[in-house]
Design a protein around this motif. Sequence first.
Motif, PDB file in Angstrom:
ATOM      1  N   ARG A 266       0.804  -1.192   0.124  1.00  0.00           N
ATOM      2  CA  ARG A 266       0.110   0.038   0.130  1.00  0.00           C
ATOM      3  C   ARG A 266       0.830   1.293  -0.001  1.00  0.00           C
ATOM      4  NH1 ARG A 266      -2.806   2.941   4.554  1.00  0.00           N
ATOM      5  NH2 ARG A 266      -4.742   3.779   3.658  1.00  0.00           N
ATOM      6  N   GLY A 267       1.840   1.283   0.802  1.00  0.00           N
ATOM      7  CA  GLY A 267       2.793   2.399   0.780  1.00  0.00           C
ATOM      8  C   GLY A 267       3.548   2.587  -0.459  1.00  0.00           C
ATOM      9  N   ALA A 268       3.995   1.660  -1.025  1.00  0.00           N
ATOM     10  CA  ALA A 268       4.806   1.639  -2.439  1.00  0.00           C
ATOM     11  C   ALA A 268       3.730   2.062  -3.360  1.00  0.00           C
ATOM     12  CB  ALA A 268       5.004   0.437  -2.846  1.00  0.00           C
ATOM     13  N   VAL A 269       2.429   1.783  -3.517  1.00  0.00           N
ATOM     14  CA  VAL A 269       1.498   2.097  -4.413  1.00  0.00           C
ATOM     15  C   VAL A 269       1.127   3.738  -4.232  1.00  0.00           C
ATOM     16  CG1 VAL A 269      -0.964   2.100  -5.212  1.00  0.00           C
ATOM     17  CG2 VAL A 269       0.405  -0.003  -5.003  1.00  0.00           C
ATOM     18  N   MET A 270       0.978   4.109  -3.046  1.00  0.00           N
ATOM     19  CA  MET A 270       0.659   5.311  -2.627  1.00  0.00           C
ATOM     20  C   MET A 270       1.897   6.418  -3.135  1.00  0.00           C
ATOM     21  SD  MET A 270      -2.403   5.979  -1.835  1.00  0.00           S
ATOM     22  CE  MET A 270      -2.835   4.586  -2.895  1.00  0.00           C
ATOM     23  N   MET A 271       3.004   5.845  -2.781  1.00  0.00           N
ATOM     24  CA  MET A 271       4.324   6.648  -3.096  1.00  0.00           C
ATOM     25  C   MET A 271       4.322   6.838  -4.488  1.00  0.00           C
ATOM     26  SD  MET A 271       6.794   8.435  -1.946  1.00  0.00           S
ATOM     27  CE  MET A 271       7.236   7.861  -0.249  1.00  0.00           C
ATOM     28  N   THR A 272       4.231   6.006  -5.443  1.00  0.00           N
ATOM     29  CA  THR A 272       4.228   6.055  -6.809  1.00  0.00           C
ATOM     30  C   THR A 272       3.118   6.896  -7.259  1.00  0.00           C
ATOM     31  OG1 THR A 272       4.952   3.651  -6.856  1.00  0.00           O
ATOM     32  CG2 THR A 272       4.157   4.398  -9.020  1.00  0.00           C
ATOM     33  N   LEU A 273       1.942   6.926  -6.747  1.00  0.00           N
ATOM     34  CA  LEU A 273       0.936   7.830  -7.208  1.00  0.00           C
ATOM     35  C   LEU A 273       1.155   9.162  -6.722  1.00  0.00           C
ATOM     36  CD1 LEU A 273      -2.149   5.826  -6.077  1.00  0.00           C
ATOM     37  CD2 LEU A 273      -1.817   6.336  -8.726  1.00  0.00           C
ATOM     38  N   ALA A 274       1.942   9.453  -5.523  1.00  0.00           N
ATOM     39  CA  ALA A 274       2.188  10.686  -5.007  1.00  0.00           C
ATOM     40  C   ALA A 274       3.335  11.174  -6.097  1.00  0.00           C
ATOM     41  CB  ALA A 274       2.743  10.608  -3.753  1.00  0.00           C
ATOM     42  N   MET A 275       4.194  10.460  -6.476  1.00  0.00           N
ATOM     43  CA  MET A 275       5.140  11.001  -7.397  1.00  0.00           C
ATOM     44  C   MET A 275       4.649  11.315  -8.592  1.00  0.00           C
ATOM     45  SD  MET A 275       7.997  11.248  -5.507  1.00  0.00           S
ATOM     46  CE  MET A 275       6.783  11.605  -4.221  1.00  0.00           C
ATOM     47  N   GLY A 276       3.667  10.424  -9.114  1.00  0.00           N
ATOM     48  CA  GLY A 276       3.093  11.161 -10.388  1.00  0.00           C
ATOM     49  C   GLY A 276       2.170  12.115 -10.317  1.00  0.00           C
ATOM     50  N   VAL A 277       1.363  12.485  -9.106  1.00  0.00           N
ATOM     51  CA  VAL A 277       0.580  13.590  -8.956  1.00  0.00           C
ATOM     52  C   VAL A 277       1.388  14.916  -9.034  1.00  0.00           C
ATOM     53  CG1 VAL A 277      -1.380  12.285  -8.628  1.00  0.00           C
ATOM     54  CG2 VAL A 277      -0.119  13.144  -6.885  1.00  0.00           C
ATOM     55  N   PHE A 278       2.383  14.732  -7.984  1.00  0.00           N
ATOM     56  CA  PHE A 278       3.341  15.740  -7.633  1.00  0.00           C
ATOM     57  C   PHE A 278       4.012  16.549  -8.959  1.00  0.00           C
ATOM     58  CE2 PHE A 278       3.345  14.983  -2.629  1.00  0.00           C
ATOM     59  CZ  PHE A 278       2.598  16.092  -2.620  1.00  0.00           C
ATOM     60  N   THR A 279       4.589  15.357  -9.855  1.00  0.00           N
ATOM     61  CA  THR A 279       5.283  15.777 -10.683  1.00  0.00           C
ATOM     62  C   THR A 279       4.474  16.746 -11.961  1.00  0.00           C
ATOM     63  OG1 THR A 279       6.788  13.877 -10.535  1.00  0.00           O
ATOM     64  CG2 THR A 279       7.103  15.210 -12.419  1.00  0.00           C
ATOM     65  N   THR A 280       3.379  16.002 -12.006  1.00  0.00           N
ATOM     66  CA  THR A 280       2.493  16.527 -12.882  1.00  0.00           C
ATOM     67  C   THR A 280       2.012  18.024 -12.394  1.00  0.00           C
ATOM     68  OG1 THR A 280       1.573  14.444 -13.260  1.00  0.00           O
ATOM     69  CG2 THR A 280       0.206  16.133 -14.342  1.00  0.00           C
ATOM     70  N   ASN A 281       1.786  18.220 -11.085  1.00  0.00           N
ATOM     71  CA  ASN A 281       1.311  19.509 -10.580  1.00  0.00           C
ATOM     72  C   ASN A 281       2.753  20.220 -10.849  1.00  0.00           C
ATOM     73  OD1 ASN A 281       0.563  21.343  -8.367  1.00  0.00           O
ATOM     74  ND2 ASN A 281       2.652  20.634  -7.755  1.00  0.00           N
ATOM     75  N   ASP A 282       3.837  20.035 -10.809  1.00  0.00           N
ATOM     76  CA  ASP A 282       4.945  20.829 -10.849  1.00  0.00           C
ATOM     77  C   ASP A 282       5.121  21.527 -12.564  1.00  0.00           C
ATOM     78  OD1 ASP A 282       5.711  20.399  -8.351  1.00  0.00           O
ATOM     79  OD2 ASP A 282       7.124  18.678  -9.103  1.00  0.00           O
TER      80      ASP A 282
END
Length: 301
Positions: A8-24
């Motif tokens: 769960r942590g790994a999936v959430m971290m991957t999602l977080a990186m995707g959405v944060f980078t797209t936000n950037d």
Amino acid sequence: MPLSQNARGAVMMTLAMGVFTTNDAFVKLVTPEMNVGQIMFLRGLMTTAMLLLLARQAGLLRDIRQMLHRKVILRSTFEIGAAITYISALAHIDLAVAATILLSLPLAVTFGAWLIFKEPVGWRRWSAIMVGFVGVLVVLRPSPEDFVPASLLAVVAVFFTAGRDLTTRRLPPALPTLLVSLFAALTNTVFGAALILPFGGWSPVSGTALMHLTAAAVLLMAGYQTIVIAMRSGEISVVAPFRYTSLIFSLSLGFYFFGEQPDAYMAIGASLIVASGLYAFYREKRRASPLACATEPRVPH
């Protein structure tokens, strides 16, 4: 079948990186039109409104005073510092370069855990930290003809973000993630408003810029949620390496939105940072395992 805490942590971290980078990427698109304070304010205002609505639907507003926990306040202070420095960096350097520098975050977290919380760090992980630092220097290109001073702002953002993540790991387990995210968004909005005049004043907002900021706000809200869940789920030695998926997102988005082409400096620097970070996590996992404890009882790694 429900996911394990590590998965769960790994999936959430991957999602977080995707959405944060797209936000950037969306934030970088509007930096030519408005200053850091205005970006933080407008994006934060929309993010706060969405999170307030979610908190109301979840029935959390009656417990809103939980947001004033001292560790939540400290976490948001680091969040504000990270937002100011990283958005400022994005205005002047490539998205992929900024994201590559941010890859050194896990090493900064290890350093911060040693410095602040006195967690043991052995010579192997110290070596990994030094190699990662060399990787950052390669990305920065510290020669007079190639060095971009604004890239140092991304380095400062790394340390602010490390402070945020270290504080997140020590939040009370019963504290709702949504309230933590809401307080971060609210404080970013307030500080953004305060910075508009010092950073040059209000600029007219075009329809395109408003759409970009709206998308950034939605992504930021998702990022706030997923990063807190990730940092509170599973073992950090398993979850944290998935931060490196941000490199894939940043290279793809940098090419698509800005036509960025990674050069040899960035490739070498990113390789050093990723390799040193993965090795540091490997040593951390070995140190925490029962076998490591049995065979290496006196030496922290």
